[in-house]
Structures are given as structure tokens and as C-alpha cells.
Design a protein around this motif. Structure first.
Motif, PDB file in Angstrom:
ATOM      1  N   CYS A  53       2.258 -37.946  -3.885  1.00 21.65           N
ATOM      2  CA  CYS A  53       1.190 -37.235  -3.181  1.00 21.65           C
ATOM      3  C   CYS A  53       0.093 -36.849  -4.161  1.00 21.65           C
ATOM      4  N   CYS A 106      -0.444 -39.767   7.138  1.00 23.12           N
ATOM      5  CA  CYS A 106      -1.661 -40.519   6.844  1.00 23.12           C
ATOM      6  C   CYS A 106      -2.835 -39.858   7.563  1.00 23.12           C
ATOM      7  N   SER A 164      -2.706 -40.935   2.175  1.00 23.18           N
ATOM      8  CA  SER A 164      -1.481 -40.247   2.580  1.00 23.18           C
ATOM      9  C   SER A 164      -1.272 -39.008   1.729  1.00 23.18           C
ATOM     10  N   PRO A 213       5.537 -38.019   4.127  1.00 24.05           N
ATOM     11  CA  PRO A 213       4.112 -38.349   4.048  1.00 24.05           C
ATOM     12  C   PRO A 213       3.467 -38.511   5.419  1.00 24.05           C
ATOM     13  N   ASN A 268       3.663 -41.360   8.110  1.00 22.23           N
ATOM     14  CA  ASN A 268       3.615 -42.643   7.412  1.00 22.23           C
ATOM     15  C   ASN A 268       5.059 -43.042   7.123  1.00 22.23           C
TER      16      ASN A 268
END
Length: 111
Positions: A32, A44, A50, A42, A82
Motif C-alpha cells: 500500500c 481500488c 489500490s 486492498p 481488489n
């Protein structure tokens, strides 16, 4: 136990006994941009970038309703899981547990 069970058990023990390879840093795409840690969950943004879910939500709440990289407007409803990135990062972590900074407390909040 049958022969297949013994083989599976031996493979599991061998994997557990292997020393983590700390020579390999996590790929940047698995980290990250806000926390610098390997992704756990994660999401998006509309920009295509992301972020760790808790980190971007905190950013939106405390800093402002914009993408931290592009500065484009961003709100929580614009975020999408994601899943492919999560699965890839978790697979990498399966082989590099040392990189999971909060491995002892996997549900600890991000700070």
C-alpha cells in the motif's frame, strides 16, 4: 494414517521448518502506498490505484475526500475490492510471513 496422509504431513512439517527467505523484499505492487505494508484488504479507487481499505478510509475521513496520489475527488462508495491483488499478495505472504508486520495480531487496526 495412509501413505498419502503421511506424505502430506511430511510436506507440511518441511514447509513449517523452512526458514523464511528475508532476502526478498515484497514487490512494490503488493504494498500500500499509504501504509507501506503488504496488502491485507486492498481496494481500488476510480484512478486505478489500490490502497489498504482501512488506510484509505482513514485518509478520506481525516485528510479529505480525494485520492492521495492523483488528488482527484474520491468518496468511499467509489472504492471496489481488489480481489486479485489481495489473493496475489496473500500468496506471497504465505511464503514470506516475516513481511506481515502484524502477524501476531492480524486483526490489529492500522496505525
Amino acid at each position: 494414517l495412509c501413505a498419502a496422509d503421511w506424505e502430506t504431513l511430511e510436506q507440511m512439517l518441511k514447509a513449517v521448518r523452512q526458514r523464511d527467505n528475508r532476502d526478498e523484499d515484497p514487490p512494490d505492487c503488493f504494498c500500500c502506498k499509504l501504509t507501506f505494508e503488504v496488502f491485507r484488504d486492498p481496494v481500488c479507487a476510480t484512478s486505478g490505484h489500490s490502497y489498504e481499505r482501512l488506510a484509505i478510509l482513514e485518509h478520506l475521513r481525516k485528510v479529505g475526500k480525494f485520492d492521495p496520489i492523483t488528488r482527484e475527488p474520491l468518496v468511499e462508495k467509489d472504492l471496489r475490492p481488489n480481489i486479485s491483488l489481495r489473493n496475489a499478495a496473500h500468496e506471497w505472504l504465505n511464503h514470506h510471513a516475516w513481511a506481515y508486520a502484524d502477524i501476531v495480531k492480524p486483526d490489529a487496526p492500522l496505525e
